[in-house]
Design a protein around this motif. Structure first.
Motif, PDB file in Angstrom:
ATOM      1  N   LEU A  43       2.279  -6.022 -11.410  1.00 37.20           N
ATOM      2  CA  LEU A  43       0.962  -6.230 -10.770  1.00 37.20           C
ATOM      3  C   LEU A  43       1.070  -7.182  -9.579  1.00 37.20           C
ATOM      4  O   LEU A  43       0.401  -6.994  -8.560  1.00 37.20           O
ATOM      5  N   GLU A  44       1.970  -8.165  -9.682  1.00 35.50           N
ATOM      6  CA  GLU A  44       2.160  -9.113  -8.565  1.00 35.50           C
ATOM      7  C   GLU A  44       2.743  -8.371  -7.346  1.00 35.50           C
ATOM      8  O   GLU A  44       2.250  -8.531  -6.228  1.00 35.50           O
ATOM      9  N   LEU A  45       3.727  -7.508  -7.597  1.00 37.54           N
ATOM     10  CA  LEU A  45       4.320  -6.710  -6.499  1.00 37.54           C
ATOM     11  C   LEU A  45       3.246  -5.809  -5.889  1.00 37.54           C
ATOM     12  O   LEU A  45       3.077  -5.721  -4.662  1.00 37.54           O
ATOM     13  N   LYS A  46       2.484  -5.176  -6.764  1.00 40.45           N
ATOM     14  CA  LYS A  46       1.434  -4.225  -6.310  1.00 40.45           C
ATOM     15  C   LYS A  46       0.406  -4.962  -5.450  1.00 40.45           C
ATOM     16  O   LYS A  46       0.004  -4.496  -4.382  1.00 40.45           O
ATOM     17  N   LYS A  47       0.017  -6.134  -5.907  1.00 34.02           N
ATOM     18  CA  LYS A  47      -1.002  -6.931  -5.183  1.00 34.02           C
ATOM     19  C   LYS A  47      -0.486  -7.315  -3.785  1.00 34.02           C
ATOM     20  O   LYS A  47      -1.196  -7.191  -2.789  1.00 34.02           O
ATOM     21  N   GLU A  48       0.777  -7.692  -3.710  1.00 39.58           N
ATOM     22  CA  GLU A  48       1.383  -8.089  -2.428  1.00 39.58           C
ATOM     23  C   GLU A  48       1.394  -6.903  -1.458  1.00 39.58           C
ATOM     24  O   GLU A  48       1.054  -7.040  -0.282  1.00 39.58           O
ATOM     25  N   VAL A  49       1.725  -5.726  -1.983  1.00 36.78           N
ATOM     26  CA  VAL A  49       1.771  -4.521  -1.140  1.00 36.78           C
ATOM     27  C   VAL A  49       0.358  -4.163  -0.680  1.00 36.78           C
ATOM     28  O   VAL A  49       0.112  -3.895   0.492  1.00 36.78           O
ATOM     29  N   GLU A  50      -0.596  -4.214  -1.620  1.00 41.90           N
ATOM     30  CA  GLU A  50      -1.974  -3.813  -1.284  1.00 41.90           C
ATOM     31  C   GLU A  50      -2.636  -4.810  -0.335  1.00 41.90           C
ATOM     32  O   GLU A  50      -3.451  -4.443   0.495  1.00 41.90           O
ATOM     33  N   LYS A  51      -2.185  -6.063  -0.406  1.00 40.59           N
ATOM     34  CA  LYS A  51      -2.747  -7.090   0.511  1.00 40.59           C
ATOM     35  C   LYS A  51      -2.413  -6.721   1.969  1.00 40.59           C
ATOM     36  O   LYS A  51      -3.170  -7.017   2.887  1.00 40.59           O
ATOM     37  N   ALA A  52      -1.307  -6.009   2.153  1.00 44.89           N
ATOM     38  CA  ALA A  52      -0.912  -5.598   3.507  1.00 44.89           C
ATOM     39  C   ALA A  52      -1.550  -4.264   3.884  1.00 44.89           C
ATOM     40  O   ALA A  52      -1.223  -3.658   4.903  1.00 44.89           O
ATOM     41  N   GLY A  53      -2.450  -3.788   3.024  1.00 45.60           N
ATOM     42  CA  GLY A  53      -3.160  -2.530   3.338  1.00 45.60           C
ATOM     43  C   GLY A  53      -2.348  -1.286   3.029  1.00 45.60           C
ATOM     44  O   GLY A  53      -2.615  -0.198   3.529  1.00 45.60           O
ATOM     45  N   LEU A  54      -1.322  -1.446   2.189  1.00 44.67           N
ATOM     46  CA  LEU A  54      -0.476  -0.297   1.803  1.00 44.67           C
ATOM     47  C   LEU A  54      -0.608  -0.034   0.297  1.00 44.67           C
ATOM     48  O   LEU A  54      -1.122  -0.872  -0.431  1.00 44.67           O
ATOM     49  N   LYS A  55      -0.136   1.156  -0.129  1.00 40.85           N
ATOM     50  CA  LYS A  55      -0.139   1.471  -1.565  1.00 40.85           C
ATOM     51  C   LYS A  55       1.290   1.351  -2.114  1.00 40.85           C
ATOM     52  O   LYS A  55       2.252   1.677  -1.400  1.00 40.85           O
ATOM     53  N   LEU A  56       1.397   0.877  -3.347  1.00 34.26           N
ATOM     54  CA  LEU A  56       2.696   0.926  -4.031  1.00 34.26           C
ATOM     55  C   LEU A  56       2.776   2.307  -4.669  1.00 34.26           C
ATOM     56  O   LEU A  56       2.213   2.567  -5.722  1.00 34.26           O
ATOM     57  N   ILE A  57       3.438   3.228  -3.959  1.00 37.30           N
ATOM     58  CA  ILE A  57       3.353   4.648  -4.328  1.00 37.30           C
ATOM     59  C   ILE A  57       4.406   5.043  -5.346  1.00 37.30           C
ATOM     60  O   ILE A  57       4.283   6.041  -6.053  1.00 37.30           O
ATOM     61  N   GLY A  58       5.451   4.259  -5.427  1.00 40.45           N
ATOM     62  CA  GLY A  58       6.489   4.603  -6.409  1.00 40.45           C
ATOM     63  C   GLY A  58       7.496   3.483  -6.524  1.00 40.45           C
ATOM     64  O   GLY A  58       7.450   2.504  -5.777  1.00 40.45           O
ATOM     65  N   ILE A  59       8.379   3.658  -7.511  1.00 39.24           N
ATOM     66  CA  ILE A  59       9.410   2.643  -7.758  1.00 39.24           C
ATOM     67  C   ILE A  59      10.772   3.248  -7.465  1.00 39.24           C
ATOM     68  O   ILE A  59      11.085   4.350  -7.898  1.00 39.24           O
ATOM     69  N   GLU A  60      11.552   2.498  -6.676  1.00 35.59           N
ATOM     70  CA  GLU A  60      12.932   2.920  -6.409  1.00 35.59           C
ATOM     71  C   GLU A  60      13.763   1.677  -6.512  1.00 35.59           C
ATOM     72  O   GLU A  60      13.787   0.901  -5.532  1.00 35.59           O
ATOM     73  N   SER A  61      14.408   1.346  -7.619  1.00 35.89           N
ATOM     74  CA  SER A  61      14.420   2.117  -8.857  1.00 35.89           C
ATOM     75  C   SER A  61      14.232   1.229 -10.066  1.00 35.89           C
ATOM     76  O   SER A  61      14.310  -0.011  -9.953  1.00 35.89           O
TER      77      SER A  61
END
Ligand SMILES: O=C(O)[C@@H](O)[C@@H](O)[C@H](O)[C@H](O)CO
Ligand SMILES: [Fe+2]
Length: 360
Positions: A48-66
């Motif tokens: 959730l912390e990673l997701k929040k950081e990505v979304e704060k920049a106006g992007l979606k966390l669309i997938g995990i690699e890896s």
């Protein structure tokens, strides 16, 4: 179709999310928790912390690699049970965080292998290159020096310096692991995780081997159209899918990429696509060119057209770019050439879509 860029996180990537956001047509990133060792479960709060950081920049966390696979799962040791349970916890937490695509590979010990990380072309740009003749003549432990020397201080997947000591022990453990055994162990893993994938609708996207053949005598099984057909049959869930990586499968020029994409036994299992081009000097000797068809051996138009024609609606990213304009970044993962790749690939997609008569 979601056009994304891979992002290694603020600790491990020279490229800022804000810059990725400024690339036209990019909707999100694929990323990972790079500090969690293979085999450890991923915590929901960290995702959730990673997701929040990505979304704060106006992007979606669309997938995990890896979410990387512990070697004991690939080898098939009894300890795999614990690591498979941990993998299922990671998948559950990703599902709870509303992340629905996971790229992974089943390559023994190493991830992609190259013999040069900064080969200079006559236009002054730098590319990653591979020469099978060199690989045949060196030991894996000396590969660490090569990768570390040219990595620009970045940690490369599978070539983490701290792995050097365990490498020889792992070669011992892999003795007797045949391709058939590795395939059996992949099936065992898939059968164990599929109920979680079905529950949380998580598309697993198995990345092909890079290059698409055995290196250092280690078995490799994700190497060809026939192999992908066989793997699709290991578990018939739609969540048992693939990353169609043109540079990995394409490292073997016998692999016909548009044909693989159009293969009805494979096409509906393609959940993630890595698009890049390669220039071959001879069989097994290549470098990673710009994305343009004219700069490499692959017809990128035919590849993207095949994706369009099968109705591909998954996640795409430009794969390894050149290092240009004096950028200092993780080999293959500079901002500038991947951004140029996005523009080109989006252009191909738009032209194909607008030329589609059935769209009129
Ligand atoms: O070539 C790359 O950089 C990636 O495509 C692979 O490292 C890929 O992320 C892994 O093999 C997937 O687990
Ligand atoms: Fe790839």
């Amino acid at each position: 179709m979601d056009m994304t860029l891979r992002w290694f996180g603020k600790k491990h990537d020279s490229v800022k999310l804000e810059y990725i956001k400024q690339i036209p047509g990019v909707t999100g990133v694929v990323s990972s928790l790079h500090d969690v060792p293979a085999g450890e479960p991923w915590k929901l709060e960290d995702i959730l912390e990673l997701k929040k950081e990505v979304e704060k920049a106006g992007l979606k966390l669309i997938g995990i690699e890896s979410v990387n696979i512990h070697e004991d799962i690939k080898i098939g040791l009894p300890s795999r049970e614990k690591y498979i349970e941990n993998y299922k916890i990671s998948l559950e937490n990703l599902g709870k965080a509303d992340v629905h695509m996971v790229c992974y590979n089943f390559m023994p010990i190493f991830d992609w292998t190259r013999t040069e990380l900064a080969k200079q072309l006559e236009d002054g740009s730098y590319v990653m290159a591979y020469d099978e003749n060199i690989i045949k003549g060196i030991k894996p432990e000396t590969m660490f020096e090569r990768m570390e020397k040219e990595s620009g201080g970045f940690i490369l997947p599978g070539w983490e310096p701290n792995r050097r000591d365990e490498i020889m022990d792992l070669f011992e453990k892999y003795k007797g692991v045949t391709k058939e055994k590795l395939m059996e162990n992949l099936k065992y893993f898939l059968d164990a995780i599929m109920p979680v994938c079905e529950k949380y609708q998580i598309k697993m996207a198995l990345h092909p081997d890079d290059p698409a053949w055995s290196v250092f005598g280690l078995p490799r099984i994700v190497t060809s159209e026939k192999a992908l057909e066989e793997i699709a049959l290991l578990n018939d869930s739609i969540y048992n899918g693939f990353t169609l990586c043109t540079g990995s499968l394409g490292s073997n020029l016998n692999n016909n990429l548009p044909q693989i994409i159009r293969n009805p036994k494979i096409s509906n299992r393609i959940h993630f696509v890595h698009l890049r081009n390669m220039k071959f000097e001879s069989d097994g000797v290549f470098y990673e060119s710009s994305h343009l068809s004219c700069d490499g051996n692959f017809d990128m138009y035919e590849i993207v057209k095949a994706l369009y024609d099968i109705g591909f609606d998954g996640v795409v990213r430009p794969d390894h770019g050149r290092m240009i304009w004096d950028e200092q970044a993780r080999p293959g993962y500079g901002l500038y050439d991947r951004a140029l790749g996005v523009a080109y690939l989006n252009g191909l997609w738009e032209a194909i879509r607008k030329n589609d008569k059935s769209n009129k």
